[in-house]
Design an enzyme around this catalytic site. Sequence first.
Site, mmCIF file in Angstrom:
data_model
loop_
_atom_site.group_PDB
_atom_site.id
_atom_site.type_symbol
_atom_site.label_atom_id
_atom_site.label_comp_id
_atom_site.label_asym_id
_atom_site.label_seq_id
_atom_site.Cartn_x
_atom_site.Cartn_y
_atom_site.Cartn_z
ATOM 1 N N HIS A 200 0.836 -1.201 0.000
ATOM 2 C CA HIS A 200 0.000 0.000 0.000
ATOM 3 C C HIS A 200 0.867 1.246 0.000
ATOM 4 O O HIS A 200 2.025 1.202 0.393
ATOM 5 C CB HIS A 200 -0.887 0.017 1.245
ATOM 6 C CG HIS A 200 -0.139 -0.345 2.505
ATOM 7 N ND1 HIS A 200 -0.158 -1.621 3.025
ATOM 8 C CD2 HIS A 200 0.668 0.365 3.312
ATOM 9 C CE1 HIS A 200 0.593 -1.669 4.107
ATOM 10 N NE2 HIS A 200 1.119 -0.475 4.305
ATOM 11 N N ARG A 298 13.166 -5.700 3.587
ATOM 12 C CA ARG A 298 12.093 -6.353 4.347
ATOM 13 C C ARG A 298 10.783 -6.129 3.601
ATOM 14 O O ARG A 298 10.300 -5.002 3.520
ATOM 15 C CB ARG A 298 12.015 -5.766 5.744
ATOM 16 C CG ARG A 298 10.832 -6.250 6.579
ATOM 17 C CD ARG A 298 10.726 -5.400 7.835
ATOM 18 N NE ARG A 298 9.641 -5.747 8.709
ATOM 19 C CZ ARG A 298 8.371 -5.369 8.562
ATOM 20 N NH1 ARG A 298 7.998 -4.666 7.515
ATOM 21 N NH2 ARG A 298 7.462 -5.698 9.444
ATOM 22 N N ASP A 300 7.209 -5.915 3.315
ATOM 23 C CA ASP A 300 6.165 -5.697 4.309
ATOM 24 C C ASP A 300 4.834 -6.304 3.868
ATOM 25 O O ASP A 300 4.451 -6.191 2.708
ATOM 26 C CB ASP A 300 6.008 -4.175 4.490
ATOM 27 C CG ASP A 300 4.978 -3.822 5.543
ATOM 28 O OD1 ASP A 300 5.176 -4.228 6.697
ATOM 29 O OD2 ASP A 300 3.992 -3.145 5.212
ATOM 30 N N GLU A 342 7.888 -10.671 5.570
ATOM 31 C CA GLU A 342 7.109 -10.387 6.781
ATOM 32 C C GLU A 342 5.714 -10.969 6.576
ATOM 33 O O GLU A 342 4.793 -10.313 6.108
ATOM 34 C CB GLU A 342 7.012 -8.884 7.059
ATOM 35 C CG GLU A 342 6.454 -8.603 8.454
ATOM 36 C CD GLU A 342 5.089 -7.915 8.512
ATOM 37 O OE1 GLU A 342 4.534 -7.820 9.612
ATOM 38 O OE2 GLU A 342 4.568 -7.478 7.469
ATOM 39 N N ASP A 407 5.889 -4.686 16.199
ATOM 40 C CA ASP A 407 4.481 -5.067 16.135
ATOM 41 C C ASP A 407 4.066 -5.871 17.365
ATOM 42 O O ASP A 407 4.885 -6.229 18.206
ATOM 43 C CB ASP A 407 4.213 -5.870 14.859
ATOM 44 C CG ASP A 407 4.031 -4.957 13.639
ATOM 45 O OD1 ASP A 407 3.653 -3.786 13.831
ATOM 46 O OD2 ASP A 407 4.270 -5.431 12.515
ATOM 47 N N ARG A 531 0.562 -0.454 19.980
ATOM 48 C CA ARG A 531 1.926 -0.924 19.666
ATOM 49 C C ARG A 531 2.984 0.099 20.063
ATOM 50 O O ARG A 531 4.144 -0.244 20.251
ATOM 51 C CB ARG A 531 2.042 -1.251 18.169
ATOM 52 C CG ARG A 531 1.305 -2.517 17.780
ATOM 53 C CD ARG A 531 1.342 -2.734 16.287
ATOM 54 N NE ARG A 531 0.664 -1.661 15.574
ATOM 55 C CZ ARG A 531 0.703 -1.502 14.254
ATOM 56 N NH1 ARG A 531 1.386 -2.340 13.505
ATOM 57 N NH2 ARG A 531 0.053 -0.514 13.679
HETATM 58 C C1 GLC Z 1 3.374 -4.607 8.701
HETATM 59 C C2 GLC Z 1 4.125 -3.738 9.669
HETATM 60 C C3 GLC Z 1 3.151 -3.048 10.554
HETATM 61 C C4 GLC Z 1 2.222 -2.235 9.713
HETATM 62 C C5 GLC Z 1 1.596 -3.069 8.616
HETATM 63 C C6 GLC Z 1 0.995 -2.204 7.579
HETATM 64 O O1 GLC Z 1 2.701 -5.636 9.337
HETATM 65 O O2 GLC Z 1 5.038 -4.488 10.398
HETATM 66 O O3 GLC Z 1 3.797 -2.257 11.505
HETATM 67 O O4 GLC Z 1 1.224 -1.715 10.518
HETATM 68 O O5 GLC Z 1 2.521 -3.855 7.933
HETATM 69 O O6 GLC Z 1 2.021 -1.594 6.813
HETATM 70 C C1 GLC Z 2 0.474 -8.057 10.006
HETATM 71 C C2 GLC Z 2 -0.086 -9.181 10.885
HETATM 72 C C3 GLC Z 2 -0.584 -8.700 12.172
HETATM 73 C C4 GLC Z 2 0.142 -7.489 12.566
HETATM 74 C C5 GLC Z 2 -0.163 -6.404 11.601
HETATM 75 C C6 GLC Z 2 0.531 -5.157 11.998
HETATM 76 O O1 GLC Z 2 0.192 -8.253 8.725
HETATM 77 O O2 GLC Z 2 -1.044 -9.973 10.266
HETATM 78 O O3 GLC Z 2 -0.465 -9.676 13.170
HETATM 79 O O4 GLC Z 2 -0.355 -7.084 13.793
HETATM 80 O O5 GLC Z 2 0.124 -6.757 10.322
HETATM 81 O O6 GLC Z 2 0.389 -4.995 13.321
#
Ligand code: GLC
Ligand code: GLC
Length: 660
Positions: A200, A298, A300, A342, A407, A531
């Site tokens: 996104h 990384r 995401d 991730e 997270d 968080r």
């Molecule tokens: C990933 C990141 C998290 C963020 C999410 C949306 O899960 O680790 O911090 O909120 O993606 O970008």
């Molecule tokens: C991630 C995970 C979720 C995490 C979030 C960011 O994609 O699915 O567990 O909390 O994004 O916080």
Amino acid sequence: MIVTSRNGQPEQLHVEADITLKRVLPRLDAIWSDEDRSSGLARDFQNRLIAEWPRLFRLLYTLYSGRYDFFYHLEEILYTAARGWQQRSDELRAQDDHRLNDPTWFQSERMVGGALYVDLFSENLKKLRECIPYFTDLGLTYVHLMPLFAVRPGDNDGGYAISNYRSVDPRLGTIDDLRELADEFRAAGISLVLDFVFNHTSDDHYWAQHAQAGDAEYQQFYYCFPDRTVPDQYERTLREIFPTVRRGNFTWHDGMQKWVWTTFNSFQWDLNYHNPAVFRAMLEEMLFIANTGVDILRLDAVAFIWKRMGTNCENLPEAHILIQAFNCLAGIAAPGLVFKSEAIVHPDEVVKYIDPHECQISYNPTLMALLWESLATRNTRLLKKSLSHRHRLPSGTAWVNYLRCHDDIGWTFDDEDAAQLGIQGYDHRQFLNHFYTGQFPGSFARGVPFQHNPATGDMRISGTLASLAGLEQAIEFQDPKLIEMSVRRMCLLYGITLSIGGIPLLYLGEEWGMLNDYDFVKDPAKAGDTRWIHRPKMKWEYLQNFKQNVDEQNGSIRGKIFKSIQRLISLRQKLPSLSGQQMDLVPIDNPHVLGFVRHFEGNRTLILANFTEEEQRVPANNIRTGGLGRFFQDLITETEIATHDDLIMQPYGLLWLERI
Ligand code: GLC
Ligand code: GLC
């Protein structure tokens, strides 16, 4: 792969691939300067392209051949890759060569990672350069800077709502500061890790702004719908990731008069990868970021990047194909680059992203969750069950083992693994949520709920390592025994992530046992997201006190935690047995104790960990069988252990045993 041609006859895709390559190569030739040709730069690119072509063609064909303009986009993608390589610096190209000859460099026992938010750690990028000696002193060889690109004003999800991938948030510095930092990291033997936030963009990204202004081309970059018909059809099978932000997965945009797909916050607009123009545009951003000097990207939120009606739009086969296509192009245009996945999803899905041709390394969320689970239950059976069939990875890949990150903790173990042990998944998660929010009687933890969904009962946990491991409560009770136990819990968990196979990763601040930061609620841009409780500002006074040997109560706890972690890291880095991924569980006739052997090229270390605050007995024959010997040295306490008697392990004891 067999495809069906127009006349219905099966046809080998490689024939199409060959024809296509013959067509595009001469056209691509136009982008090289004379110097590119004479220096061999053009030739290297072309050689890699030819070598990778059958795979690349198949991947892009699978995703986009149904588009009338496929060939146009294919060509644009190749131009983008070629320009990326052209713009790569000589130093990075030299490093590429190195890494092509040593593709599993990241599996070394020397690798130890740390992650940090630049503003919270050192204020800005310039000052971060001064922290390099701190990193090397701690033993870090990998530093992940949390997203530092330009973001929307106000809430930006900790940097994950990016408005421009090519400029650094001015509060942190400039792109040149980033490049200089990358150079200095490289000189200090530290790999730079940055995010590729590709699911996104922020709602104020250039593309989103154009979409908002009514530009149809850019509206196709996102998922925009005029009314609820299609969103409602999708919603039937979708999860909600941030249910406390907004119900459902779509956000109404008044200006456009359209619904937009927003998996996460309402200001994070999901990109539409069904459109090859999006793939090309993000490839360009990816190579730009890589060329600032990134070693590891990384990726995401990988689970969410492809959507299909009637599915939960997570972990779809096309998501893998898409990442493989990015991987393939990185292999051609930035061949030293490593991808980290991730995927915080079911363990069966997590592993599917891990492959030398997809993501070479990946967060290990199941190990993370089950270490906390074992700490709460004082029982290692679910952890062992999971490790017994989930730790192994394809060769050329590695886990990234962590305890906390920026997270929340989600309890992503497999219900079937649990059921086989008579554990009911839903109930067990409820217990863990109670335990880690401190509501369960006798709990030592001080976590807080994250994204509680009243409809499903789901909830995740926020909190720092130290607060979850009991330090916060122990300090409040001023109880030296509880303090000692909490420090031992932290070291126990570190003892495992540092040895079990893969890259250990710290969230910086943990090395001082930083506690929850309850002040995050004072900042309106953070107040709605718990968080932030575990993203405290670095307290450099801990280091000062440590250096000056200040012997006040608190100071000595901090110093103790720091020293223990630093020592474990340095021990790890001297143990060749801890390289690679090979790990075998050792049967221990005691459910409270985890035992495993690490071996690499004839070196062998036996690890034992007691997950209770009581002494535990380990039968002597378990150690003899697991360690293949009778006499051992524990590298941590530097004591000798003979196996004529059973071994008595200390409360939360941790042993790294080598045969003598
Ligand atoms: C990933 C990141 C998290 C963020 C999410 C949306 O899960 O680790 O911090 O909120 O993606 O970008
Ligand atoms: C991630 C995970 C979720 C995490 C979030 C960011 O994609 O699915 O567990 O909390 O994004 O916080």
